[in-house]
Design an enzyme around this catalytic site. Structure first.
Site, PDB file in Angstrom:
ATOM      1  N   ASP A   8     -13.796   5.408  13.348  1.00 52.39           N
ATOM      2  CA  ASP A   8     -13.213   5.823  12.090  1.00 52.39           C
ATOM      3  C   ASP A   8     -11.782   4.929  11.556  1.00 52.39           C
ATOM      4  OD1 ASP A   8     -12.068   6.704   9.399  1.00 52.39           O
ATOM      5  OD2 ASP A   8     -11.032   8.207  10.304  1.00 52.39           O
ATOM      6  N   ARG A   9     -11.717   3.637  11.049  1.00 60.75           N
ATOM      7  CA  ARG A   9     -10.591   3.363  10.859  1.00 60.75           C
ATOM      8  C   ARG A   9      -8.474   4.150  10.642  1.00 60.75           C
ATOM      9  NH1 ARG A   9      -8.906  -1.036   5.985  1.00 60.75           N
ATOM     10  NH2 ARG A   9      -7.179   0.299   5.883  1.00 60.75           N
ATOM     11  N   ASP A  10      -8.717   3.998   9.329  1.00 56.48           N
ATOM     12  CA  ASP A  10      -7.612   5.559   9.621  1.00 56.48           C
ATOM     13  C   ASP A  10      -7.372   6.406   9.470  1.00 56.48           C
ATOM     14  OD1 ASP A  10      -7.050   2.771   7.711  1.00 56.48           O
ATOM     15  OD2 ASP A  10      -7.546   3.851   5.570  1.00 56.48           O
ATOM     16  N   ASN A  50     -14.405   4.925   4.767  1.00 56.04           N
ATOM     17  CA  ASN A  50     -13.977   4.256   3.639  1.00 56.04           C
ATOM     18  C   ASN A  50     -13.140   4.017   3.044  1.00 56.04           C
ATOM     19  OD1 ASN A  50     -16.902   5.689   3.547  1.00 56.04           O
ATOM     20  ND2 ASN A  50     -16.291   7.963   3.584  1.00 56.04           N
ATOM     21  N   GLN A  51     -13.154   2.860   2.072  1.00 57.75           N
ATOM     22  CA  GLN A  51     -12.052   2.125   1.659  1.00 57.75           C
ATOM     23  C   GLN A  51     -12.359   2.342  -0.535  1.00 57.75           C
ATOM     24  OE1 GLN A  51      -9.338   1.370   2.737  1.00 57.75           O
ATOM     25  NE2 GLN A  51     -10.069   1.572   5.357  1.00 57.75           N
ATOM     26  N   HIS A  90     -16.703   2.515  -2.431  1.00 61.15           N
ATOM     27  CA  HIS A  90     -16.831   2.628  -3.367  1.00 61.15           C
ATOM     28  C   HIS A  90     -15.990   3.797  -3.812  1.00 61.15           C
ATOM     29  CE1 HIS A  90     -20.638   0.237  -2.466  1.00 61.15           C
ATOM     30  NE2 HIS A  90     -19.543   0.027  -3.627  1.00 61.15           N
ATOM     31  N   CYS A  98     -23.570   4.016   0.766  1.00 61.08           N
ATOM     32  CA  CYS A  98     -22.523   3.058   2.046  1.00 61.08           C
ATOM     33  C   CYS A  98     -21.715   3.934   2.430  1.00 61.08           C
ATOM     34  CB  CYS A  98     -22.686   2.331   2.150  1.00 61.08           C
ATOM     35  SG  CYS A  98     -21.311   1.386   0.698  1.00 61.08           S
ATOM     36  N   LYS A 100     -19.541   7.216   3.519  1.00 62.56           N
ATOM     37  CA  LYS A 100     -19.257   8.293   4.592  1.00 62.56           C
ATOM     38  C   LYS A 100     -20.050   9.148   3.839  1.00 62.56           C
ATOM     39  CE  LYS A 100     -16.136   6.810   7.034  1.00 62.56           C
ATOM     40  NZ  LYS A 100     -15.101   6.884   7.953  1.00 62.56           N
ATOM     41  N   ASP A 125     -10.829  11.563  12.071  1.00 63.80           N
ATOM     42  CA  ASP A 125     -10.412  12.752  11.797  1.00 63.80           C
ATOM     43  C   ASP A 125     -10.366  13.088  10.465  1.00 63.80           C
ATOM     44  OD1 ASP A 125      -9.787  10.548  10.094  1.00 63.80           O
ATOM     45  OD2 ASP A 125      -7.898  10.535   9.657  1.00 63.80           O
TER      46      ASP A 125
HETATM   47 MG   LIG Z   1      -9.886   8.522   8.400  1.00 67.53          MG
HETATM   48 ZN   LIG Z   2     -20.294   2.372  -0.867  1.00 68.92          ZN
END
Ligand SMILES: [Mg+2]
Ligand SMILES: [Zn+2]
Length: 179
Positions: A8-10, A50-51, A90, A98, A100, A125
């Site tokens: 995961d990123r953030d 997820n963004q 999205h 797509c 998560k 997280d």
């Molecule tokens: Mg996160």
């Molecule tokens: Zn998506």
């Protein structure tokens, strides 16, 4: 077949300061570099994030791509190679394939790179990161940075391990990866 770590990123690699897309506000989690250098000795590294800030029009998809590239470049300066960053732009309500915990990107990575998903791990997280791992039969480590503490009670799918930060997550995976 290669095994992968889906990061995961953030809140996992970098501090989660809410929707953002700004290099000046990027702050890596302490010891994240050490963690990733250790993991890449045995695994291929991917970011899966997820963004929904794109769908919410907080930033554009182009800006997101540029920012993700910036993060990869910063990691590269630390000797860390991220093979690919996958992002869902999205909203959850969009019911895209797509977002998560949907396994779309993990299947795509499996297809593109010939990965052993069952021998791979997700580190994140958020409870959906653990569900994502379960959806493909991968291992998982839940970290308590970012939103980890806040969402801990909401975990439904059990992680293989809970770690204070990505550093301890990496140490744990490195120790148990062959079992
Ligand atoms: Mg996160
Ligand atoms: Zn998506």
């Amino acid at each position: 077949m290669q095994k992968a770590i889906f990061l995961d990123r953030d809140g996992t690699i970098n501090e989660d300061i809410g929707y953002f897309c700004d290099p000046d506000r990027l702050e890596f989690i302490p010891r994240a570099f050490e963690a990733l250098r250790l993991l890449q000795q045995s695994f291929v590294l991917f970011i899966v994030t997820n963004q929904s800030g794109v769908a919410r029009k907080y930033f554009s998809e182009d800006d997101l791509v540029t920012f993700n590239k910036y993060i990869q470049d910063e990691l590269k300066k630390q000797g860390i190679h991220i093979r690919q960053t996958y992002y869902c732009p999205h909203l959850r309500e969009d019911n895209c394939e797509c977002h998560k915990p949907n396994d779309f990107f993990l299947k795509a990575a499996e297809e593109s790179y010939g990965l052993d998903l069952k021998g791979s791990y997700v580190i994140g997280d958020h409870p959906h990161d653990i569900e994502l791992a379960h959806n493909v039969g991968a291992g998982s480590v839940y970290v308590l940075t970012g939103h980890g503490k806040k969402h801990f009670e909401e975990i439904t799918a059990q992680p293989d391990h809970v770690a204070p930060t990505i550093y301890e997550a990496a140490r744990w995976i490195d120790q148990y990866k062959d079992e």
